[in-house]
Design an enzyme around this catalytic site. Structure first.
Site, PDB file in Angstrom:
ATOM      1  N   ARG A   4     -13.656  24.803  -4.753  1.00 33.89           N
ATOM      2  CA  ARG A   4     -15.025  24.310  -4.579  1.00 33.89           C
ATOM      3  C   ARG A   4     -15.974  25.428  -4.140  1.00 33.89           C
ATOM      4  O   ARG A   4     -17.149  25.445  -4.519  1.00 33.89           O
ATOM      5  CB  ARG A   4     -15.024  23.179  -3.552  1.00 33.89           C
ATOM      6  CG  ARG A   4     -16.382  22.502  -3.336  1.00 33.89           C
ATOM      7  CD  ARG A   4     -16.273  21.436  -2.256  1.00 33.89           C
ATOM      8  NE  ARG A   4     -17.516  20.709  -2.059  1.00 33.89           N
ATOM      9  CZ  ARG A   4     -17.858  19.587  -2.685  1.00 33.89           C
ATOM     10  NH1 ARG A   4     -17.036  19.076  -3.588  1.00 33.89           N
ATOM     11  NH2 ARG A   4     -18.993  18.980  -2.432  1.00 33.89           N
ATOM     12  N   HIS A  68      10.986  40.520  -1.234  1.00 35.24           N
ATOM     13  CA  HIS A  68      10.151  41.675  -0.936  1.00 35.24           C
ATOM     14  C   HIS A  68       9.187  41.849  -2.099  1.00 35.24           C
ATOM     15  O   HIS A  68       9.604  42.163  -3.220  1.00 35.24           O
ATOM     16  CB  HIS A  68      11.022  42.920  -0.762  1.00 35.24           C
ATOM     17  CG  HIS A  68      10.297  44.083  -0.153  1.00 35.24           C
ATOM     18  ND1 HIS A  68       9.288  44.754  -0.799  1.00 35.24           N
ATOM     19  CD2 HIS A  68      10.454  44.699   1.064  1.00 35.24           C
ATOM     20  CE1 HIS A  68       8.862  45.735  -0.017  1.00 35.24           C
ATOM     21  NE2 HIS A  68       9.543  45.736   1.119  1.00 35.24           N
ATOM     22  N   ASP A  69       7.880  41.662  -1.847  1.00 33.53           N
ATOM     23  CA  ASP A  69       6.926  41.635  -2.943  1.00 33.53           C
ATOM     24  C   ASP A  69       6.770  42.984  -3.640  1.00 33.53           C
ATOM     25  O   ASP A  69       6.646  43.051  -4.865  1.00 33.53           O
ATOM     26  CB  ASP A  69       5.562  41.119  -2.475  1.00 33.53           C
ATOM     27  CG  ASP A  69       4.989  41.886  -1.291  1.00 33.53           C
ATOM     28  OD1 ASP A  69       5.666  42.793  -0.778  1.00 33.53           O
ATOM     29  OD2 ASP A  69       3.850  41.562  -0.886  1.00 33.53           O
ATOM     30  N   HIS A 141     -38.236  27.410  22.749  1.00 28.50           N
ATOM     31  CA  HIS A 141     -37.504  26.288  23.351  1.00 28.50           C
ATOM     32  C   HIS A 141     -37.650  25.017  22.505  1.00 28.50           C
ATOM     33  O   HIS A 141     -37.460  23.903  23.004  1.00 28.50           O
ATOM     34  CB  HIS A 141     -37.984  25.991  24.781  1.00 28.50           C
ATOM     35  CG  HIS A 141     -37.885  27.150  25.716  1.00 28.50           C
ATOM     36  ND1 HIS A 141     -36.732  27.476  26.390  1.00 28.50           N
ATOM     37  CD2 HIS A 141     -38.809  28.090  26.070  1.00 28.50           C
ATOM     38  CE1 HIS A 141     -36.944  28.553  27.129  1.00 28.50           C
ATOM     39  NE2 HIS A 141     -38.192  28.951  26.945  1.00 28.50           N
ATOM     40  N   GLN A 212       2.392  54.123   9.579  1.00 29.30           N
ATOM     41  CA  GLN A 212       2.921  53.636   8.303  1.00 29.30           C
ATOM     42  C   GLN A 212       1.910  52.725   7.615  1.00 29.30           C
ATOM     43  O   GLN A 212       2.052  52.401   6.448  1.00 29.30           O
ATOM     44  CB  GLN A 212       4.250  52.899   8.502  1.00 29.30           C
ATOM     45  CG  GLN A 212       4.977  52.589   7.204  1.00 29.30           C
ATOM     46  CD  GLN A 212       6.456  52.346   7.391  1.00 29.30           C
ATOM     47  OE1 GLN A 212       7.089  53.014   8.178  1.00 29.30           O
ATOM     48  NE2 GLN A 212       7.005  51.377   6.671  1.00 29.30           N
ATOM     49  N   SER A 262     -27.968   9.700   0.094  1.00 32.78           N
ATOM     50  CA  SER A 262     -27.128   8.835   0.915  1.00 32.78           C
ATOM     51  C   SER A 262     -26.591   7.708   0.062  1.00 32.78           C
ATOM     52  O   SER A 262     -27.299   7.177  -0.805  1.00 32.78           O
ATOM     53  CB  SER A 262     -27.945   8.263   2.086  1.00 32.78           C
ATOM     54  OG  SER A 262     -27.259   7.196   2.714  1.00 32.78           O
ATOM     55  N   LYS A 268     -33.129   8.887   1.651  1.00 36.25           N
ATOM     56  CA  LYS A 268     -32.712  10.125   2.316  1.00 36.25           C
ATOM     57  C   LYS A 268     -32.792  11.348   1.402  1.00 36.25           C
ATOM     58  O   LYS A 268     -32.380  11.324   0.251  1.00 36.25           O
ATOM     59  CB  LYS A 268     -31.274   9.989   2.834  1.00 36.25           C
ATOM     60  CG  LYS A 268     -31.078   8.943   3.917  1.00 36.25           C
ATOM     61  CD  LYS A 268     -31.827   9.285   5.197  1.00 36.25           C
ATOM     62  CE  LYS A 268     -31.245  10.472   5.918  1.00 36.25           C
ATOM     63  NZ  LYS A 268     -29.879  10.218   6.428  1.00 36.25           N
ATOM     64  N   ARG A 269     -33.344  12.440   1.988  1.00 35.71           N
ATOM     65  CA  ARG A 269     -33.344  13.783   1.361  1.00 35.71           C
ATOM     66  C   ARG A 269     -32.811  14.728   2.435  1.00 35.71           C
ATOM     67  O   ARG A 269     -33.569  15.223   3.271  1.00 35.71           O
ATOM     68  CB  ARG A 269     -34.752  14.174   0.916  1.00 35.71           C
ATOM     69  CG  ARG A 269     -35.263  13.361  -0.270  1.00 35.71           C
ATOM     70  CD  ARG A 269     -36.778  13.468  -0.423  1.00 35.71           C
ATOM     71  NE  ARG A 269     -37.238  14.806  -0.730  1.00 35.71           N
ATOM     72  CZ  ARG A 269     -37.765  15.182  -1.908  1.00 35.71           C
ATOM     73  NH1 ARG A 269     -37.863  14.309  -2.893  1.00 35.71           N
ATOM     74  NH2 ARG A 269     -38.184  16.418  -2.095  1.00 35.71           N
ATOM     75  N   GLU A 309      -3.790  38.472   6.865  1.00 37.43           N
ATOM     76  CA  GLU A 309      -4.732  39.048   5.907  1.00 37.43           C
ATOM     77  C   GLU A 309      -4.680  38.367   4.552  1.00 37.43           C
ATOM     78  O   GLU A 309      -5.689  38.335   3.840  1.00 37.43           O
ATOM     79  CB  GLU A 309      -4.458  40.547   5.753  1.00 37.43           C
ATOM     80  CG  GLU A 309      -4.856  41.337   6.981  1.00 37.43           C
ATOM     81  CD  GLU A 309      -4.484  42.798   6.923  1.00 37.43           C
ATOM     82  OE1 GLU A 309      -4.837  43.536   7.860  1.00 37.43           O
ATOM     83  OE2 GLU A 309      -3.833  43.213   5.929  1.00 37.43           O
TER      84      GLU A 309
END
Length: 431
Positions: A4, A68-69, A141, A212, A262, A268-269, A309
């Site tokens: 998506r 082991h890739d 504020h 390494q 909705s 509704k927008r 990762e």
């Protein structure tokens, strides 16, 4: 990342096929460097370049057995190459290929992000030009403060986008490093000149002092800068959401023909795109924490960072790309309502001009304390009352009238006073 939110341009860079392509790119670059230094035959390199290929499905099949890739990848490549394959990965360790190839992916991803960041910059710049003189109320504020222009608000956005661009350009330089230094990074079985030649040919710099692996502070900074960009985009999105509230309605997300707001309430927008961007920024920020956790590895390496990762780097890049495309389109099509801005600014008879009245009275000799007391009293009397009119109260106040003429009072309610230095800000940004 789920489909998506994955756009093809970025999603392609994080497929297994692209990953294996970069692995092969690194392996071939090392072979070419080895041949240049006379360590392996030139003919073998030409044979490797002519025959080298891979099949992602086959690699996964082999990995099921060997667990082991990188070994699975090399086994599959050698099925294509044959005898010359013995020169592939010579003197290397897996991380030489993994980390150098990852740098290629990250650089390519950043190039796309920077390209779309420039598109966002242009969209904001255009709207800032269009609304240079569209007067609205500034808020602090969440409360009405003093007049600004919508273009001024957008100028602030543009400046922040430019700062993000500069930071990402620096990150691109920092992340564009490779390492071909072998086990624990000592070059025991590989000539450092191989690293220099291979990295140069790949458009990378050799890491200054790798272990390494390439130290993960670089990758943590990469994700943190994406998170900071996400925070910037969230700031814009939250501003749009606030300005779209029904009781404010100064801007509004474009609502396309046939769009529904909705399932229950036909009127509704909703600011759904801005809300989506807010949520996505949270995800990227979460990934920044995980990236920081990855920095502390055991000794010269472990693989505790690897599984993390595999999730956070594709996700962070893909989400950042999606967010940039989304916010750029949103800004381009943003509906702006100047009349509503004018209406909101003049609520309660222009109480937002209270400071101008205060300063003008002080300029005419009244003490600041006395001027503040008078102006605040009139402002609070007008505040939150349907019939409240600060302008009238000030104009009829005997103490004010004793100091100011009617034209001087009128001048206090002139918005242009607040906009007199806008040109300087626009000049700084080249708008």
């Amino acid at each position: 990342m789920i489909e998506r939110y994955t756009l093809p341009e970025m999603g392609e860079l994080w497929t297994d096929t692209y990953k294996f392509k970069t692995w092969l790119q690194v392996e071939i670059a090392v072979c070419e460097a080895q041949a240049e230094l006379g360590a392996i035959p030139e003919a073998a390199v030409e044979d490797i370049k002519a025959k080298a290929n891979f099949d992602p499905k086959r690699i996964l099949e082999i990995e099921e057995e060997v667990r082991h890739d990188m070994i699975a990848f090399l086994t599959n490549v050698n099925e294509y190459v044959g005898d010359a394959g013995r020169y592939i990965h010579l003197g290397l360790t897996s991380s030489d290929v993994l980390d150098t190839a990852l740098a290629l992916q990250l650089v390519a991803s950043l190039d796309i992000i920077l390209e779309h960041l420039e598109k966002l910059s242009q969209a904001i710049r255009y709207q800032a030009q269009q609304h240079r003189n569209t007067v609205m109320i500034g808020r602090s504020h969440g409360i009405h403060a003093e007049p600004i222009t919508f273009g001024f608000k957008l100028a602030g956005w543009l400046a922040e986008v430019c700062r993000n661009r500069d930071r990402l350009c620096q990150v691109r330089h920092e992340i564009a490093v490779g390492k071909i230094s072998g086990a624990v990074g000592t070059y025991a079985n590989i000539n450092p000149r191989v690293e220099a030649i291979a990295c140069q040919n790949l458009g990378l710099q050799p890491d200054t002092a790798s272990t390494q692996v390439i130290s993960r502070d670089r990758h943590a900074n990469f994700v943190q800068q994406l998170a900071l960009l996400g925070a910037t985009l969230e700031r814009f999105a939250v501003e749009i959401r606030n300005l779209q509230r029904t009781d404010v309605l100064e801007v509004e997300e474009y609502f396309s023909k046939g769009q529904k707001g909705s399932s229950a309430m036909p009127h509704k927008r909703n600011p759904i795109r801005s809300e989506r961007l807010t949520g996505m920024a949270r995800i990227v920020r979460g990934h920044a924490v995980a990236a920081l956790e990855n920095v502390a590895l055991w000794h010269e390496r472990d693989i505790s960072h690897s599984s993390v990762e595999r999730v956070i780097l594709p996700d962070a890049c893909i989400l950042t790309h999606f967010m940039l495309v989304e916010i750029t389109d949103l800004v381009k099509k943003l509906l702006v309502y100047p009349e509503n801005m004018k209406r909101n600014m003049n609520l309660y008879g222009g109480v937002v001009f209270s400071q101008r009245v205060l300063l003008t009275l002080v300029d005419k000799g009244m003490t600041r304390e006395e001027a503040y007391r008078i102006v605040q009293s009139c402002a609070h009397e007008a505040w939150n009352k349907p019939e409240g009119n600060f302008h009238e109260l000030i104009a009829k106040n005997p103490q004010v009238m004793s100091k100011l003429t009617p034209p001087e009072i009128e001048a206090c309610f002139e918005p242009q006073h607040h906009l007199q230095h806008m040109d300087e800000i626009y000049q700084r940004l080249g708008i």
